[in-house]
Design an enzyme around this catalytic site. Structure first.
Site, PDB file in Angstrom:
ATOM      1  N   ASN A 298      -2.156  -0.019   7.046  1.00 22.59           N
ATOM      2  CA  ASN A 298      -1.642  -1.323   7.482  1.00 22.59           C
ATOM      3  C   ASN A 298      -0.748  -2.013   6.444  1.00 22.59           C
ATOM      4  O   ASN A 298      -0.618  -3.225   6.439  1.00 22.59           O
ATOM      5  CB  ASN A 298      -2.797  -2.216   7.954  1.00 22.59           C
ATOM      6  CG  ASN A 298      -3.808  -2.470   6.863  1.00 22.59           C
ATOM      7  OD1 ASN A 298      -3.640  -2.006   5.743  1.00 22.59           O
ATOM      8  ND2 ASN A 298      -4.844  -3.217   7.185  1.00 22.59           N
TER       9      ASN A 298
ATOM     10  N   ARG B  75      -2.369 -14.567   4.131  1.00 25.05           N
ATOM     11  CA  ARG B  75      -2.950 -13.824   5.267  1.00 25.05           C
ATOM     12  C   ARG B  75      -2.217 -14.155   6.564  1.00 25.05           C
ATOM     13  O   ARG B  75      -2.086 -13.317   7.447  1.00 25.05           O
ATOM     14  CB  ARG B  75      -4.465 -14.050   5.359  1.00 25.05           C
ATOM     15  CG  ARG B  75      -5.212 -13.344   4.220  1.00 25.05           C
ATOM     16  CD  ARG B  75      -6.698 -13.262   4.411  1.00 25.05           C
ATOM     17  NE  ARG B  75      -7.108 -12.332   5.425  1.00 25.05           N
ATOM     18  CZ  ARG B  75      -7.490 -11.058   5.198  1.00 25.05           C
ATOM     19  NH1 ARG B  75      -7.510 -10.575   3.960  1.00 25.05           N
ATOM     20  NH2 ARG B  75      -7.852 -10.281   6.184  1.00 25.05           N
TER      21      ARG B  75
ATOM     22  N   TYR C 125     -12.471  -1.675  -3.726  1.00 20.96           N
ATOM     23  CA  TYR C 125     -12.988  -1.854  -2.358  1.00 20.96           C
ATOM     24  C   TYR C 125     -14.524  -1.742  -2.308  1.00 20.96           C
ATOM     25  O   TYR C 125     -15.075  -1.462  -1.240  1.00 20.96           O
ATOM     26  CB  TYR C 125     -12.354  -0.843  -1.417  1.00 20.96           C
ATOM     27  CG  TYR C 125     -10.958  -1.244  -0.959  1.00 20.96           C
ATOM     28  CD1 TYR C 125     -10.765  -2.384  -0.180  1.00 20.96           C
ATOM     29  CD2 TYR C 125      -9.844  -0.485  -1.277  1.00 20.96           C
ATOM     30  CE1 TYR C 125      -9.500  -2.761   0.252  1.00 20.96           C
ATOM     31  CE2 TYR C 125      -8.567  -0.855  -0.842  1.00 20.96           C
ATOM     32  CZ  TYR C 125      -8.404  -1.996  -0.074  1.00 20.96           C
ATOM     33  OH  TYR C 125      -7.159  -2.364   0.367  1.00 20.96           O
TER      34      TYR C 125
ATOM     35  N   GLU D 160      -9.807  -9.763  -7.854  1.00 23.48           N
ATOM     36  CA  GLU D 160      -8.824  -8.716  -7.537  1.00 23.48           C
ATOM     37  C   GLU D 160      -7.621  -8.784  -8.481  1.00 23.48           C
ATOM     38  O   GLU D 160      -7.089  -7.749  -8.885  1.00 23.48           O
ATOM     39  CB  GLU D 160      -8.390  -8.850  -6.082  1.00 23.48           C
ATOM     40  CG  GLU D 160      -9.513  -8.480  -5.118  1.00 23.48           C
ATOM     41  CD  GLU D 160      -9.136  -8.692  -3.655  1.00 23.48           C
ATOM     42  OE1 GLU D 160      -9.991  -8.433  -2.797  1.00 23.48           O
ATOM     43  OE2 GLU D 160      -8.002  -9.119  -3.366  1.00 23.48           O
TER      44      GLU D 160
ATOM     45  N   PHE E  42     -15.397   3.489   7.257  1.00 19.65           N
ATOM     46  CA  PHE E  42     -14.027   3.855   6.899  1.00 19.65           C
ATOM     47  C   PHE E  42     -13.799   3.932   5.391  1.00 19.65           C
ATOM     48  O   PHE E  42     -12.678   4.186   4.945  1.00 19.65           O
ATOM     49  CB  PHE E  42     -13.027   2.868   7.530  1.00 19.65           C
ATOM     50  CG  PHE E  42     -13.241   1.413   7.153  1.00 19.65           C
ATOM     51  CD1 PHE E  42     -12.772   0.901   5.947  1.00 19.65           C
ATOM     52  CD2 PHE E  42     -13.917   0.552   8.019  1.00 19.65           C
ATOM     53  CE1 PHE E  42     -12.970  -0.426   5.599  1.00 19.65           C
ATOM     54  CE2 PHE E  42     -14.116  -0.784   7.683  1.00 19.65           C
ATOM     55  CZ  PHE E  42     -13.643  -1.270   6.460  1.00 19.65           C
TER      56      PHE E  42
ATOM     57  N   HIS F  74      -2.259  -5.268   1.412  1.00 18.08           N
ATOM     58  CA  HIS F  74      -3.561  -5.912   1.184  1.00 18.08           C
ATOM     59  C   HIS F  74      -3.353  -7.398   0.946  1.00 18.08           C
ATOM     60  O   HIS F  74      -2.307  -7.818   0.443  1.00 18.08           O
ATOM     61  CB  HIS F  74      -4.224  -5.308  -0.061  1.00 18.08           C
ATOM     62  CG  HIS F  74      -5.445  -6.072  -0.504  1.00 18.08           C
ATOM     63  ND1 HIS F  74      -6.664  -5.920   0.102  1.00 18.08           N
ATOM     64  CD2 HIS F  74      -5.607  -7.034  -1.463  1.00 18.08           C
ATOM     65  CE1 HIS F  74      -7.536  -6.751  -0.465  1.00 18.08           C
ATOM     66  NE2 HIS F  74      -6.922  -7.427  -1.422  1.00 18.08           N
TER      67      HIS F  74
ATOM     68  N   THR G  16      -5.627  -7.514  10.417  1.00 17.39           N
ATOM     69  CA  THR G  16      -5.869  -6.183   9.840  1.00 17.39           C
ATOM     70  C   THR G  16      -5.319  -5.085  10.748  1.00 17.39           C
ATOM     71  O   THR G  16      -4.707  -4.128  10.276  1.00 17.39           O
ATOM     72  CB  THR G  16      -7.396  -5.980   9.653  1.00 17.39           C
ATOM     73  OG1 THR G  16      -7.914  -7.086   8.908  1.00 17.39           O
ATOM     74  CG2 THR G  16      -7.697  -4.686   8.932  1.00 17.39           C
TER      75      THR G  16
ATOM     76  N   LYS H 219       0.832  -1.206   0.000  1.00 15.89           N
ATOM     77  CA  LYS H 219       0.000   0.000   0.000  1.00 15.89           C
ATOM     78  C   LYS H 219       0.872   1.264   0.000  1.00 15.89           C
ATOM     79  O   LYS H 219       2.066   1.209   0.313  1.00 15.89           O
ATOM     80  CB  LYS H 219      -0.938  -0.053   1.210  1.00 15.89           C
ATOM     81  CG  LYS H 219      -1.984  -1.176   1.113  1.00 15.89           C
ATOM     82  CD  LYS H 219      -2.934  -1.151   2.312  1.00 15.89           C
ATOM     83  CE  LYS H 219      -4.045  -2.175   2.173  1.00 15.89           C
ATOM     84  NZ  LYS H 219      -4.983  -2.133   3.337  1.00 15.89           N
TER      85      LYS H 219
HETATM   86  N1  UDP Z   1      -9.740  -0.529   7.367  1.00 21.57           N
HETATM   87  C1  UDP Z   1      -9.867   0.641   8.094  1.00 21.57           C
HETATM   88  N2  UDP Z   1     -10.577   0.610   9.271  1.00 21.57           N
HETATM   89  C2  UDP Z   1     -11.136  -0.537   9.756  1.00 21.57           C
HETATM   90  C3  UDP Z   1     -11.011  -1.716   9.006  1.00 21.57           C
HETATM   91  C4  UDP Z   1     -10.304  -1.688   7.823  1.00 21.57           C
HETATM   92  O1  UDP Z   1      -9.380   1.683   7.690  1.00 21.57           O
HETATM   93  O2  UDP Z   1     -11.766  -0.493  10.841  1.00 21.57           O
HETATM   94  C5  UDP Z   1      -8.988  -0.510   6.096  1.00 21.57           C
HETATM   95  C6  UDP Z   1      -7.634  -1.222   6.194  1.00 21.57           C
HETATM   96  O3  UDP Z   1      -6.695  -0.526   5.363  1.00 21.57           O
HETATM   97  C7  UDP Z   1      -7.969  -2.604   5.660  1.00 21.57           C
HETATM   98  C8  UDP Z   1      -8.980  -2.274   4.554  1.00 21.57           C
HETATM   99  O4  UDP Z   1      -9.748  -1.197   5.100  1.00 21.57           O
HETATM  100  O5  UDP Z   1      -6.839  -3.299   5.192  1.00 21.57           O
HETATM  101  C9  UDP Z   1      -9.906  -3.396   4.171  1.00 21.57           C
HETATM  102  O6  UDP Z   1     -10.521  -3.912   5.345  1.00 21.57           O
HETATM  103  P1  UDP Z   1     -10.669  -5.476   5.583  1.00 21.57           P
HETATM  104  O7  UDP Z   1     -11.606  -5.648   6.736  1.00 21.57           O
HETATM  105  O8  UDP Z   1     -11.014  -6.141   4.298  1.00 21.57           O
HETATM  106  O9  UDP Z   1      -9.214  -5.907   6.087  1.00 21.57           O
HETATM  107  P2  UDP Z   1      -8.077  -6.789   5.364  1.00 21.57           P
HETATM  108  O10 UDP Z   1      -8.763  -7.827   4.519  1.00 21.57           O
HETATM  109  O11 UDP Z   1      -7.248  -5.834   4.556  1.00 21.57           O
HETATM  110  O12 UDP Z   1      -7.288  -7.393   6.498  1.00 21.57           O
HETATM  111 MG    MG Z   2     -10.250  -7.646   3.148  1.00 24.69          MG
END
Ligand code: UDP
Ligand code: MG
Length: 143
Positions: free
Chosen positions: A113, A86, A50, A127, A58, A116, A92, A10
């Site tokens: 974070n 993962r 997204y 994706e 968010f 992705h 996350t 990212k």
């Molecule tokens: N995100 C955020 N706030 C939250 C949860 C997620 O800003 O409370 C952002 C974060 O960058 C995350 C992305 O949204 O990686 C997608 O969220 P997801 O729940 O899909 O998490 P991931 O699959 O990336 O672990």
């Molecule tokens: Mg996700």
């Protein structure tokens, strides 16, 4: 079980110079790179990527973050790729990520974070197609 997943380094992680370290971790964990590019997402591309999170509080901040600078999408292959990748990146929220994971090492917080990772085989296919054409995916390459 599919053997593909989509990673993105990212914008915050690219900007801070973590790209090489993160790619090394991915390769050391046994993933093969099938396609990779550096790209600066447009607002509409980030919103499309997204779309699944469109109703989340968010969402707008996430789109702003993902369009804040260049990012590096990478199509990866490995046995059990979605789950194994993962595991490599961790939770996350970096506060909840296991020691030694990419997010524990490089994430700032639950939003910034660092990386992705796809969450299912079905989403991995979608994706990867968001970023790469069939011609760009190297099928006979094993680096
Ligand atoms: N995100 C955020 N706030 C939250 C949860 C997620 O800003 O409370 C952002 C974060 O960058 C995350 C992305 O949204 O990686 C997608 O969220 P997801 O729940 O899909 O998490 P991931 O699959 O990336 O672990
Ligand atoms: Mg996700």
């Amino acid at each position: 079980m599919s053997n593909k997943t989509l990673a993105i380094i990212k914008p915050d992680a690219v900007q801070k110079g973590y790209t090489g370290k993160i790619i090394a971790m991915i390769i050391n964990a046994g993933f093969k790179i099938k396609a990779m590019k550096m790209t600066h997402l447009t607002k509409s591309s980030a919103e499309g990527f997204y779309a699944i999170h469109r109703e989340r509080p968010f969402f707008n901040d996430l789109v702003t973050y993902m369009t804040s600078g260049p990012c590096i999408p990478i199509a990866l292959e490995r046995e059990n790729a979605v789950e194994e990748y993962r595991k490599l990146i961790g939770a996350t929220d970096p506060k909840k990520a296991a020691e030694g994971t990419v997010r524990k090492l490089f994430a700032v917080d639950i939003q910034l974070n660092a990386v992705h990772g796809s969450d299912s085989d079905e989403n991995a296919e979608k994706e990867i197609a968001h970023f790469f054409s069939k011609d760009e995916l190297l099928n006979n390459y094993s680096a």
